[in-house]
Motif scaffolding. Structure first.
Motif, PDB file in Angstrom:
ATOM      1  N   GLU A 195      24.952   8.701 -50.139  1.00 48.94           N
ATOM      2  CA  GLU A 195      25.333   8.118 -48.842  1.00 48.94           C
ATOM      3  C   GLU A 195      24.297   8.372 -47.754  1.00 48.94           C
ATOM      4  O   GLU A 195      24.410   7.832 -46.650  1.00 48.94           O
ATOM      5  N   GLY A 196      23.306   9.214 -48.034  1.00 50.53           N
ATOM      6  CA  GLY A 196      22.298   9.527 -47.035  1.00 50.53           C
ATOM      7  C   GLY A 196      21.973  11.006 -47.015  1.00 50.53           C
ATOM      8  O   GLY A 196      22.200  11.714 -47.999  1.00 50.53           O
ATOM      9  N   VAL A 197      21.452  11.470 -45.888  1.00 53.47           N
ATOM     10  CA  VAL A 197      21.051  12.873 -45.751  1.00 53.47           C
ATOM     11  C   VAL A 197      22.097  13.628 -44.940  1.00 53.47           C
ATOM     12  O   VAL A 197      22.541  13.161 -43.885  1.00 53.47           O
ATOM     13  N   ARG A 198      22.472  14.810 -45.451  1.00 50.50           N
ATOM     14  CA  ARG A 198      23.398  15.681 -44.735  1.00 50.50           C
ATOM     15  C   ARG A 198      22.719  17.019 -44.485  1.00 50.50           C
ATOM     16  O   ARG A 198      22.055  17.563 -45.376  1.00 50.50           O
ATOM     17  N   VAL A 199      22.888  17.537 -43.262  1.00 53.15           N
ATOM     18  CA  VAL A 199      22.279  18.817 -42.879  1.00 53.15           C
ATOM     19  C   VAL A 199      23.382  19.714 -42.315  1.00 53.15           C
ATOM     20  O   VAL A 199      24.000  19.381 -41.302  1.00 53.15           O
ATOM     21  N   ALA A 200      23.632  20.830 -42.974  1.00 50.87           N
ATOM     22  CA  ALA A 200      24.665  21.761 -42.522  1.00 50.87           C
ATOM     23  C   ALA A 200      24.026  23.081 -42.120  1.00 50.87           C
ATOM     24  O   ALA A 200      23.131  23.587 -42.809  1.00 50.87           O
ATOM     25  N   VAL A 201      24.502  23.630 -41.014  1.00 48.97           N
ATOM     26  CA  VAL A 201      23.936  24.863 -40.456  1.00 48.97           C
ATOM     27  C   VAL A 201      25.007  25.944 -40.408  1.00 48.97           C
ATOM     28  O   VAL A 201      26.122  25.712 -39.939  1.00 48.97           O
ATOM     29  N   THR A 202      24.665  27.135 -40.886  1.00 47.55           N
ATOM     30  CA  THR A 202      25.569  28.273 -40.812  1.00 47.55           C
ATOM     31  C   THR A 202      24.862  29.444 -40.136  1.00 47.55           C
ATOM     32  O   THR A 202      23.630  29.478 -40.066  1.00 47.55           O
ATOM     33  N   GLY A 203      25.645  30.382 -39.609  1.00 48.23           N
ATOM     34  CA  GLY A 203      25.073  31.597 -39.031  1.00 48.23           C
ATOM     35  C   GLY A 203      24.669  31.509 -37.574  1.00 48.23           C
ATOM     36  O   GLY A 203      24.701  32.513 -36.865  1.00 48.23           O
ATOM     37  N   ALA A 204      24.319  30.331 -37.113  1.00 45.19           N
ATOM     38  CA  ALA A 204      23.796  30.205 -35.751  1.00 45.19           C
ATOM     39  C   ALA A 204      24.897  30.135 -34.701  1.00 45.19           C
ATOM     40  O   ALA A 204      24.748  30.665 -33.600  1.00 45.19           O
ATOM     41  N   PHE A 209      28.345  23.822 -39.043  1.00 48.71           N
ATOM     42  CA  PHE A 209      28.374  22.498 -38.427  1.00 48.71           C
ATOM     43  C   PHE A 209      27.273  21.622 -38.999  1.00 48.71           C
ATOM     44  O   PHE A 209      26.307  22.109 -39.590  1.00 48.71           O
ATOM     45  N   ARG A 210      27.431  20.321 -38.834  1.00 44.27           N
ATOM     46  CA  ARG A 210      26.399  19.378 -39.263  1.00 44.27           C
ATOM     47  C   ARG A 210      25.445  19.119 -38.093  1.00 44.27           C
ATOM     48  O   ARG A 210      25.885  18.893 -36.962  1.00 44.27           O
ATOM     49  N   TRP A 211      24.166  19.145 -38.392  1.00 42.17           N
ATOM     50  CA  TRP A 211      23.143  18.830 -37.393  1.00 42.17           C
ATOM     51  C   TRP A 211      22.840  17.341 -37.539  1.00 42.17           C
ATOM     52  O   TRP A 211      21.965  16.945 -38.281  1.00 42.17           O
ATOM     53  N   LYS A 212      23.587  16.516 -36.831  1.00 46.59           N
ATOM     54  CA  LYS A 212      23.527  15.078 -37.049  1.00 46.59           C
ATOM     55  C   LYS A 212      22.240  14.447 -36.524  1.00 46.59           C
ATOM     56  O   LYS A 212      21.790  13.417 -37.047  1.00 46.59           O
ATOM     57  N   GLU A 213      21.646  15.034 -35.484  1.00 41.42           N
ATOM     58  CA  GLU A 213      20.359  14.515 -35.004  1.00 41.42           C
ATOM     59  C   GLU A 213      19.287  14.659 -36.084  1.00 41.42           C
ATOM     60  O   GLU A 213      18.453  13.766 -36.274  1.00 41.42           O
ATOM     61  N   ALA A 214      19.332  15.774 -36.803  1.00 36.56           N
ATOM     62  CA  ALA A 214      18.381  15.975 -37.902  1.00 36.56           C
ATOM     63  C   ALA A 214      18.668  15.004 -39.036  1.00 36.56           C
ATOM     64  O   ALA A 214      17.739  14.484 -39.676  1.00 36.56           O
ATOM     65  N   GLU A 215      19.937  14.763 -39.300  1.00 32.31           N
ATOM     66  CA  GLU A 215      20.294  13.812 -40.360  1.00 32.31           C
ATOM     67  C   GLU A 215      19.717  12.426 -40.063  1.00 32.31           C
ATOM     68  O   GLU A 215      19.169  11.758 -40.954  1.00 32.31           O
ATOM     69  N   ALA A 216      19.831  12.007 -38.813  1.00 34.69           N
ATOM     70  CA  ALA A 216      19.321  10.688 -38.432  1.00 34.69           C
ATOM     71  C   ALA A 216      17.805  10.618 -38.570  1.00 34.69           C
ATOM     72  O   ALA A 216      17.251   9.621 -39.051  1.00 34.69           O
TER      73      ALA A 216
END
Length: 267
Positions: A195-204, A209-216
């Motif tokens: 479906e595309g690129v997914r970027v998930a961030v933990t610890g911060a 959460f998903r970093w949607k700007e990075a995904e785009a």
């Protein structure tokens, strides 16, 4: 230590029924979070319901285009599994980075997901891969499951049974370890899916959460350079003696670029 009751159940069905009758009871499997919580008197359950021995909560297999892992499967089993290494190598690598050998041989994937510690590793993989958390009552999509610090969509008495991971084209995880605990001060899981690129961030921040700007940005170019100039709102990031918000924001960018470097040529 205050008095409490220990119960060893023989099935998930029995555990669910016991929780329904005793709403103040707590499940225990690996106990990596619950035991320290009990020691610090931050929790006072009426019963500890032991589900560690339940074979129905264990197991790793690829079924219907998904990697299916039982909730009671230990971190070390995920890290060393030939099935996981072939299906989603990044998930095996993530599991191998959790805590220390003692934690990896005791803690479970279901416990980590249900607890949803804001610095835990597995939530990043579950969210990054768009996995489904299957419980005794329903199937919950990762995007709806995690709801903030130590908060999930789980209802009272609901038990995580397994996690189903769609097989990505490629995936990678990189984290900056806390020097004492091994938890992620910032960890980034990147998955190139159908479906595309997914970027998930933990610890911060206060939760995964998903970093949607990075995904785009990465949807256009799956290279580290695509992240240059991207802004990351750090106003709600963790700010403590280990790192301030701005430092953690920088760690997220660095870990994302490292994950992308790993991603090259990997499934």
């Amino acid at each position: 230590m205050y008095a409490l009751n220990y119960v060893k159940v023989k099935s998930v069905k029995e555990a669910a029924a016991f929780l329904a009758r005793n709403p103040e009871a707590k499940l225990i499997s690996g106990g990596m979070t619950l035991i320290p919580t009990l020691k610090q008197r931050l929790a006072k359950p009426t019963h500890l319901v032991d589900i560690a021995q339940l074979a129905e909560l264990r197991g790793i297999a690829v079924k219907g285009g998904k990697l299916v892992i039982g909730a009671g499967t230990k971190h070390d089993e995920v890290a060393t599994s030939a099935v996981v290494k072939k299906a989603i190598p990044a998930l095996a690598g993530l599991a191998s980075s959790i805590g220390d050998p003692q934690v990896r041989n005791q803690g479970t994937i279901g416990g980590s997901v249900a607890n949803n510690d804001p610095a835990a590793d597995y939530p990043a993989a579950v969210l990054g891969l768009g996995a489904t958390v299957v419980t005794t009552k329903r199937a919950i999509a990762a995007d709806k499951f995690f709801q903030g610090m130590f908060a999930t969509a789980l209802e009272d008495g609901e038990i995580v049974v397994r996690v189903e991971f769609p097989l990505p084209k490629r995936a990678a995880y990189s984290k900056f370890h806390h020097p004492a605990s091994g938890y992620a001060m910032a960890g980034v899981f990147i998955a190139h899916t159908a479906e595309g690129v997914r970027v998930a961030v933990t610890g911060a921040g206060p939760g995964v959460f998903r970093w949607k700007e990075a995904e785009a940005a990465l949807a256009k170019s799956l290279k580290p350079a695509a992240l240059e100039g991207l802004k990351l709102d750090s106003r709600e990031f963790n700010n403590d003696i280990h790192a301030d918000r701005e430092y953690r924001a920088n760690l997220v960018r660095v870990m994302a670029k490292r994950a992308l470097a790993k991603l090259a040529g990997k499934k």
